[in-house]
Design an enzyme around this catalytic site. Structure first.
Site, mmCIF file in Angstrom:
data_model
loop_
_atom_site.group_PDB
_atom_site.id
_atom_site.type_symbol
_atom_site.label_atom_id
_atom_site.label_comp_id
_atom_site.label_asym_id
_atom_site.label_seq_id
_atom_site.Cartn_x
_atom_site.Cartn_y
_atom_site.Cartn_z
ATOM 1 N N HIS A 104 -7.678 -0.357 3.106
ATOM 2 C CA HIS A 104 -7.771 0.994 3.662
ATOM 3 C C HIS A 104 -8.420 1.898 2.634
ATOM 4 O O HIS A 104 -8.091 1.847 1.441
ATOM 5 C CB HIS A 104 -6.393 1.538 4.054
ATOM 6 N N HIS A 106 -8.673 5.659 1.409
ATOM 7 C CA HIS A 106 -8.040 6.977 1.504
ATOM 8 C C HIS A 106 -9.141 8.037 1.468
ATOM 9 O O HIS A 106 -9.890 8.096 0.488
ATOM 10 C CB HIS A 106 -7.128 7.243 0.311
HETATM 11 P P1 5GP Z 1 -1.720 2.284 -0.773
HETATM 12 O O1 5GP Z 1 -0.539 2.680 -1.631
HETATM 13 O O2 5GP Z 1 -1.571 0.848 -0.295
HETATM 14 O O3 5GP Z 1 -3.052 2.558 -1.377
HETATM 15 O O4 5GP Z 1 -1.670 3.232 0.492
HETATM 16 C C1 5GP Z 1 -0.837 2.996 1.572
HETATM 17 C C2 5GP Z 1 -0.707 4.317 2.294
HETATM 18 O O5 5GP Z 1 -0.177 4.065 3.577
HETATM 19 C C3 5GP Z 1 0.236 5.297 1.613
HETATM 20 O O6 5GP Z 1 -0.478 6.477 1.275
HETATM 21 C C4 5GP Z 1 1.325 5.544 2.643
HETATM 22 O O7 5GP Z 1 1.770 6.883 2.678
HETATM 23 C C5 5GP Z 1 0.659 5.130 3.937
HETATM 24 N N1 5GP Z 1 1.554 4.605 4.945
HETATM 25 C C6 5GP Z 1 2.545 3.692 4.764
HETATM 26 N N2 5GP Z 1 3.148 3.424 5.931
HETATM 27 C C7 5GP Z 1 2.517 4.177 6.875
HETATM 28 C C8 5GP Z 1 2.691 4.345 8.290
HETATM 29 O O8 5GP Z 1 3.548 3.702 8.930
HETATM 30 N N3 5GP Z 1 1.872 5.209 8.921
HETATM 31 C C9 5GP Z 1 0.918 5.922 8.260
HETATM 32 N N4 5GP Z 1 0.171 6.753 8.971
HETATM 33 N N5 5GP Z 1 0.711 5.791 6.918
HETATM 34 C C10 5GP Z 1 1.504 4.935 6.247
#
Ligand code: 5GP
Ligand code: ZN
Length: 118
Positions: A104, A106
């Protein structure tokens, strides 16, 4: 490998099995607001197909990362932050803060963003 994983949260969002605030959807990607926003605009852009992280998606060589970057820019434009500036971040690996292992990007903006990031 381009598949859907039954145990993957973001595959469930793509499938509509987990609700999300979707702001853009194309044949290749889905973009939705982060549940824990770190900026006034914080949108996640994901490919519909499952790849664990940015490296895996890039190595697949199927234009996956092109589509994510293109649609991230379209999201930024729609959110009104393309001109003022935005950040497109791929946390890659647990040591870099990745917690969801479906790639993903951001899209962050709408406030001043410090460099270097923490
Ligand atoms: P990472 O830490 O893997 O780069 O980012 C994962 C992101 O997914 C985090 O910013 C977190 O807030 C978001 N996230 C986790 N679970 C969910 C969810 O169920 N729905 C949404 N919309 N975002 C989520
Ligand atoms: Zn997935």
């Amino acid at each position: 490998m381009a598949t859907s994983r039954p145990d993957c949260l973001f595959c469930k969002i793509v499938a509509g099995e987990v609700p999300a605030d979707v702001v853009r959807a194309t044949d290749d990607t889905v973009a939705f607001r982060d549940i824990n926003p770190q900026a006034p605009t914080h949108v996640l852009v994901i490919p519909r197909d499952h790849y664990a992280d940015a490296g895996e998606a890039a190595r697949a060589g199927a234009g996956v990362m092109d589509a994510v970057a293109r649609d991230a820019h379209e999201v930024a434009a729609a959110e009104g932050i393309a001109a003022s500036g935005y950040r497109l971040v791929f946390n890659t690996g647990a040591g870099a803060g990745q917690t969801v292992f479906h790639v993903h990007g951001h899209v962050l903006g709408g406030r001043g963003l410090q460099w270097p990031p923490g």
